[in-house]
Design an enzyme around this catalytic site. Structure first.
Site, PDB file in Angstrom:
ATOM      1  N   SER A   9       0.819  -1.218   0.000  1.00  0.00           N
ATOM      2  CA  SER A   9       0.000   0.000   0.000  1.00  0.00           C
ATOM      3  C   SER A   9       0.849   1.263   0.000  1.00  0.00           C
ATOM      4  O   SER A   9       0.324   2.356  -0.218  1.00  0.00           O
ATOM      5  CB  SER A   9      -0.941   0.012   1.207  1.00  0.00           C
ATOM      6  OG  SER A   9      -0.212   0.097   2.416  1.00  0.00           O
ATOM      7  N   LYS A  47      -6.358   4.841   7.976  1.00  0.00           N
ATOM      8  CA  LYS A  47      -5.195   5.612   7.532  1.00  0.00           C
ATOM      9  C   LYS A  47      -5.502   7.105   7.492  1.00  0.00           C
ATOM     10  O   LYS A  47      -4.716   7.935   7.962  1.00  0.00           O
ATOM     11  CB  LYS A  47      -4.745   5.116   6.157  1.00  0.00           C
ATOM     12  CG  LYS A  47      -4.156   3.717   6.171  1.00  0.00           C
ATOM     13  CD  LYS A  47      -3.811   3.244   4.772  1.00  0.00           C
ATOM     14  CE  LYS A  47      -3.174   1.861   4.799  1.00  0.00           C
ATOM     15  NZ  LYS A  47      -2.861   1.358   3.449  1.00  0.00           N
TER      16      LYS A  47
END
Length: 816
Positions: free
Chosen positions: A670, A713
């Site tokens: 990611s 996040k």
């Protein structure tokens, strides 16, 4: 001769549209319960069982409806999906329409006591047999002694004994007369019988006898020798006479007992006339009673000490009792559904218990205990596969029972050679059971790969979905499921706003605006906590505020590590910039998941470049802190550079990428887009904005791809920015594919709506690098040249200089 010049056919890159921040409505999707008219969840018809699981429901219906061997069910899904409870409810529903299975008892095997006999009776009748036989034995304990103590029996026995005694006396009388006639007396001494000469009716002393003439002495000796032979023959006849007496008494006892037992046994058999095997056992009891009637007429009553009774196998009245192994008397209608939480070998297939007596272990057929397979016979058994596999021998014992279609009681101590105690070998019991195992998917797939028998014994897979499509109909279904949770757990009802908030949180749990979680346990925990907080506030109905408090408290209890991490950043111990710009430096985002709680945190990613052989060094991998997925993401960057820049020359760059201040493992791809942005910044020598954080993976064509944990996040970076002060320029770049996954906190949504924070959906690296640098990425012209001042132009020019520098270095090396 130099190669002829040729024209390069360079790919044309379309100009990506400039991304705009996502609007407020794209950051959080509201629930739509307009199809339901209710004020509180008490107005809703509750749902339960396999709600929202059509695939799993069809599999379970098929598995429970098919009777062929091997079509047992293996239910798999997330541990929080309440598989066990959902499956149990469906199995009980299916079992209610099935016939009641048989009862099973163990009885004594009079011919071979170490091999007890198993008898089957129609469901619910085993206790009646046990009671009938027990009552019969108790009655015989009273009636038989009374009959044997009666006048008629005693007279007949006295006649037998007197007759034998008369025969003994007659034999001795005749021998005495013969001895007296020959001048010899038969004397009884402590050592037995003896003979001596007699004169004038008196025994002659040895001295006087020695004074007799030798001829007279010899005559007496000869007479005594002959009489001793006759006495020996008479004494030898005594045991025969005593045996005749015993046989006669035993015959009398049998005749008397047979007369006494006739009516009680006929009455006993009347209640079980439809069960031939039971009748045969009753006849065996009667036969054994006739052979051992002295057990009832003994002077000392049988001991009630269970240890002594167990020690005298086959020699006490306990031998006639019935051991009810399994009965459906208290079960009610339908087949049983048994759940065994601790499936050891003994609890699964049964056990034989022992009693310790004077240092020895003793047992009998009444100490045989049923296992879960016995109790579930004719119905269904529900087992936790993980618990089953962690118990020694249980998994193989279950497969053996399913293969043979019978339950054999096995002793684990014998498998391991721990004991040589004489034990029992009970008859195996025929098995007709539907086995349902449940486990998480990882365990199932691992077991399927390691044990080929899984496909033979568990042909039906019930795979529980973790989520469903989010539609108004499914939102309404989830609201009714929430109503069922509140009702089943005795919780306060939820008002409309609270139910809406729980439905919306179910979407957050699914990490998708277009999905709803089916992990019932997590929804149930939230409703339970909200009910508690409502009670603490003195409310009789759960409100939205109670649900919000429950969510906040769940996060707070698990957020110690998150807060410590944020504290390290805010104290500049962990270096994260949220303002300014830096070359070759970017804020990447990662997710940490600990104990079921996930939170996001920013990480500084840096890159340094210099002329080299085209290798990008992943420092995390070099020191074995990077996982394979992260290493794959870094290697993709080489493919991106080679496919886009300096197509007429080799890539001559050496780059190093690192997660700064990373002291643990790093895995996942990611951060690969953030690493690529840092690499491009370092090559172009253009600074990147530090008020933006980046997440997303990238492929070799520069397309930004979806990642997981996008909500955590964003919120992790947002919390740092809030703590330092929102400037209005801060935000997060996410893959556009992740926009559908956003279910952000209310404070994040409010900040974005007010223009103090922003979420940018990114399709390509070109979009992202333009936003991060404030320069256009540039589109390659038909002549293969990037626009002046574009990021791509500056990257390619730097790579060209690296190639020239490397070529010059190689030339000098050749000359040297």
């Amino acid at each position: 001769m130099a190669d002829a010049p040729h024209e390069l056919q360079l790919p044309l890159m379309p100009v990506p549209p400039a991304p705009a921040p996502l609007p407020r409505e794209a950051l959080y999707r509201r629930a739509d319960l307009t199809a339901l008219e209710f004020e509180t969840t008490t107005d809703l018809a509750p749902l339960g069982g396999l709600t929202g699981q059509p695939r799993a429901a069809d599999a379970i219906n098929f598995g429970t409806g098919i009777a062929q061997q091997g079509f047992n069910i293996f239910a798999i899904g997330s541990s929080a999906a309440h598989i066990q409870q959902s499956v149990r409810a469906r199995l009980q529903e299916a079992a209610s329409g099935k016939p009641v299975p048989a009862d099973w008892v163990y009885v004594n095997n009079f011919a071979a006591p170490h091999r007890p006999v198993a008898l089957s009776l129609p469901g619910g009748r085993a206790p009646a047999l046990e009671k009938a036989i027990h009552d019969l034995i108790e009655e015989l304990k009273i009636s038989l002694p009374a009959i044997f103590e009666g006048e008629d029996y005693q007279k007949r026995r006295a006649t037998i004994e007197q007759g034998i005694q008369a025969k003994n006396q007659a034999a001795f009388a005749a021998l005495n007369e013969k001895a007296t006639a020959q001048g010899v007396a038969i004397l009884r001494t402590p050592m037995g019988f003896g003979m001596a000469p007699v004169q004038d009716g008196k025994v002659v002393p040895p001295d006087a006898f020695n004074a007799w003439p030798e001829a007279e002495q010899q005559a007496v000796r000869d007479a005594i020798a002959a009489l001793e032979k006759e006495l020996e023959e008479t004494l030898r006849a005594l045991p025969r006479l005593e045996k005749e007496a015993r046989d006669a008494v035993r015959t009398l006892e049998r005749e008397t007992a047979q007369f006494a037992l006739a009516q009680p046994f006929e009455e006993l058999k009347t209640g079980f006339a439809d069960l031939p095997k039971v009748l045969a056992h009753i006849d065996a009891i009667r036969t054994d009673l006739l052979e051992n009637v002295q057990l009832f007429v003994a002077q000392d009553a049988p001991s009630d000490n269970p240890a002594l009774a167990a020690m005298r196998l086959g020699g006490t009245l306990e031998r006639y009792e019935v051991n009810v192994l399994v009965t459906q008397a208290d079960h009610g209608a339908g087949a049983p559904v048994i759940e065994e939480p601790h499936p050891t070998l003994a609890t699964l297939v049964g056990r034989i218990e022992y009693l310790q007596l004077q240092g020895a272990l003793v047992t009998n057929f009444r100490l045989i205990k049923a296992g879960a397979l016995h109790r579930a016979n004719g119905g269904t058994i529900l087992l936790d596969a993980r618990a089953l596999l962690t118990e020694p021998f249980s998994w193989t014992a279950l497969k053996r029972a399913l293969l043979r279609r019978e339950v054999t009681i096995e002793d684990i101590s014998r498998f391991m050679g721990l004991t040589t105690t004489v034990s029992l070998e009970p008859d195996p019991i025929p098995l007709d059971v539907k086995v349902v195992l449940f486990a998480d998917r990882t365990l199932y797939y691992m077991l399927a790969s390691l044990d080929p028998d899984i496909g033979q014994f568990f042909k039906v897979l019930a795979d529980f979905d973790d989520e469903i499509e989010r539609s108004p109909a499914n939102e309404a279904m989830l609201a009714r499921l929430i109503a069922g949770i509140a009702a089943q757990n005795g919780l306060k009802p939820l008002d409309r706003a609270a139910a809406v908030r729980v439905v919306e949180h179910a979407s957050r749990l699914a990490d998708d605006q277009e999905k709803l979680t089916l992990l019932v346990e997590r929804v149930q925990d939230l409703v339970i906590e909200a009910s508690h907080w409502a009670g603490q506030s003195g409310r009789s109905v759960i409100t939205q505020a109670d649900v919000e408090q429950a969510i906040d408290q769940q996060v707070r209890r698990a957020s110690r590590l998150r807060e410590r991490g944020q504290e390290m950043i805010l104290r500049d111990v962990a270096l994260i910039d949220t303002t300014g710009s830096r070359v070759g430096q970017i804020n990447g985002l990662s997710v940490l998941s600990l104990g079921g709680y996930a939170f996001g945190r920013p990480s500084r990613i840096t890159c340094r470049v210099h002329p080299g052989a085209g290798k990008i060094v992943d420092i995390e991998r070099e020191v074995e802190l990077g996982g394979p997925l992260h290493s794959k993401g870094v290697l993709i960057l080489s493919g991106f550079l080679a496919g886009r820049y300096a197509l007429d020359r080799p890539i001559s760059v050496a780059a190093s990428l690192v997660f700064e201040q990373s002291y643990g493992g790093v895995d996942g791809d990611s951060a690969s887009s953030a690493e690529l942005y840092a690499l491009l910044s370092a090559l172009a020598e253009i600074p990147l904005r530090q008020d933006l954080a980046v997440t997303g993976s990238v492929n070799q064509h520069g397309v930004v791809q979806a990642i997981g944990g996008v909500n955590e996040k964003i919120e992790g970076y947002f919390d740092i920015c809030v703590a330092r002060g929102l400037t209005g320029s801060q935000g997060v770049l996410i893959p556009r594919a992740n926009a559908a996954h956003l279910m952000l906190r209310a404070d994040v949504v409010a900040a974005c709506a007010a223009g103090r924070f922003a979420i940018w959906p990114i399709d390509t690296i070109d979009q992202g690098i333009a936003l991060l640098t404030g320069r256009p990425a540039g589109e390659r012209a038909p002549d293969g040249v990037w626009p002046e001042g574009s990021v791509n132009r500056m990257v390619e020019e730097r790579l060209a200089r690296f190639a020239e520098a490397r070529r010059g270095a190689d030339t000098k090396a050749d000359i040297t």
